[in-house]
Scaffold this motif. Structure first.
Motif, PDB file in Angstrom:
ATOM      1  N   GLY A   8       0.776  -1.239   0.000  1.00 40.71           N
ATOM      2  CA  GLY A   8       0.000   0.000   0.000  1.00 40.71           C
ATOM      3  C   GLY A   8       0.802   1.280   0.000  1.00 40.71           C
ATOM      4  O   GLY A   8       0.223   2.367  -0.044  1.00 40.71           O
ATOM      5  N   GLY A   9       2.118   1.182   0.054  1.00 42.44           N
ATOM      6  CA  GLY A   9       2.911   2.404   0.028  1.00 42.44           C
ATOM      7  C   GLY A   9       2.862   3.078  -1.331  1.00 42.44           C
ATOM      8  O   GLY A   9       2.341   2.534  -2.300  1.00 42.44           O
ATOM      9  N   GLY A  10       3.394   4.294  -1.382  1.00 40.62           N
ATOM     10  CA  GLY A  10       3.423   5.021  -2.646  1.00 40.62           C
ATOM     11  C   GLY A  10       3.722   6.485  -2.451  1.00 40.62           C
ATOM     12  O   GLY A  10       4.172   6.907  -1.378  1.00 40.62           O
ATOM     13  N   LEU A  11       3.457   7.241  -3.498  1.00 41.16           N
ATOM     14  CA  LEU A  11       3.697   8.686  -3.492  1.00 41.16           C
ATOM     15  C   LEU A  11       2.369   9.416  -3.353  1.00 41.16           C
ATOM     16  O   LEU A  11       1.410   9.102  -4.068  1.00 41.16           O
ATOM     17  N   VAL A  12       2.316  10.371  -2.449  1.00 43.49           N
ATOM     18  CA  VAL A  12       1.084  11.120  -2.220  1.00 43.49           C
ATOM     19  C   VAL A  12       1.448  12.567  -1.908  1.00 43.49           C
ATOM     20  O   VAL A  12       2.525  12.846  -1.376  1.00 43.49           O
ATOM     21  N   GLN A  13       0.559  13.474  -2.240  1.00 41.37           N
ATOM     22  CA  GLN A  13       0.800  14.884  -1.946  1.00 41.37           C
ATOM     23  C   GLN A  13       0.480  15.191  -0.494  1.00 41.37           C
ATOM     24  O   GLN A  13      -0.348  14.507   0.134  1.00 41.37           O
ATOM     25  N   ALA A  14       1.122  16.217   0.006  1.00 41.08           N
ATOM     26  CA  ALA A  14       0.852  16.647   1.376  1.00 41.08           C
ATOM     27  C   ALA A  14      -0.639  16.937   1.543  1.00 41.08           C
ATOM     28  O   ALA A  14      -1.278  17.523   0.659  1.00 41.08           O
ATOM     29  N   GLY A  15      -1.174  16.498   2.670  1.00 38.69           N
ATOM     30  CA  GLY A  15      -2.598  16.639   2.929  1.00 38.69           C
ATOM     31  C   GLY A  15      -3.425  15.461   2.477  1.00 38.69           C
ATOM     32  O   GLY A  15      -4.613  15.362   2.822  1.00 38.69           O
ATOM     33  N   GLY A  16      -2.818  14.584   1.723  1.00 41.82           N
ATOM     34  CA  GLY A  16      -3.528  13.431   1.187  1.00 41.82           C
ATOM     35  C   GLY A  16      -3.592  12.270   2.165  1.00 41.82           C
ATOM     36  O   GLY A  16      -3.157  12.370   3.322  1.00 41.82           O
ATOM     37  N   SER A  17      -4.139  11.155   1.673  1.00 43.83           N
ATOM     38  CA  SER A  17      -4.324   9.966   2.501  1.00 43.83           C
ATOM     39  C   SER A  17      -3.749   8.747   1.803  1.00 43.83           C
ATOM     40  O   SER A  17      -3.610   8.718   0.574  1.00 43.83           O
ATOM     41  N   LEU A  18      -3.448   7.756   2.617  1.00 44.85           N
ATOM     42  CA  LEU A  18      -2.913   6.493   2.102  1.00 44.85           C
ATOM     43  C   LEU A  18      -3.244   5.418   3.121  1.00 44.85           C
ATOM     44  O   LEU A  18      -3.248   5.684   4.333  1.00 44.85           O
TER      45      LEU A  18
END
Length: 128
Positions: A8-18
């Motif tokens: 489930g890891g990855g790249l996300v923008q600040a403020g986002g969810s994962l």
């Protein structure tokens, strides 16, 4: 032996969810306590969250409290880490850890030495 695999890891923008997932297999037990730790570049691995085998007790590092939620599916030996309001400082390799030693229903370890079985880690990168 217990095998532990994160996903489930990855790249996300600040403020986002994962959402991270962790699956435990092999010689598991009903006392399967599970925790998440992380290690940022150049830093030591640190505790993030943990959940008791009963699922009734959860513990969080101050840095993630209110933003991350740990949960589990005992029928499937899965644990999840829902991460919200992500910050660049959350960037790290996230590790899932498990322990099968019988414990009280409310116990969950918050230090590395309390877990014997570890996954290989999954990278989480939060861009600003």
């Amino acid at each position: 032996q217990v095998q532990v695999v994160e996903s489930g890891g990855g790249l996300v923008q600040a403020g986002g969810s994962l959402r991270l997932s962790c699956a435990a297999s092999g010689r598991t037990s009903r006392w399967l306590t599970m925790g998440w730790f992380r290690q940022a570049p150049g830093k030591e691995r640190e505790f993030v969250a943990a959940i008791s085998w009963s699922g009734g007790s959860t513990y969080y590092a101050d840095s993630v409290k209110g933003r991350f939620t740990i949960s589990r599916d005992n029928a499937k030996n899965l644990v999840y880490l829902q991460m919200g309001s992500l910050k660049p400082e959350d960037t790290a390799v996230y590790y899932c850890a498990t322990e099968t030693t019988p414990r009280t229903p409310a116990w969950a370890g918050t230090t590395e030495r309390e877990y014997r079985y570890w996954g290989q880690g999954t990278q989480v990168t939060v861009s600003s």
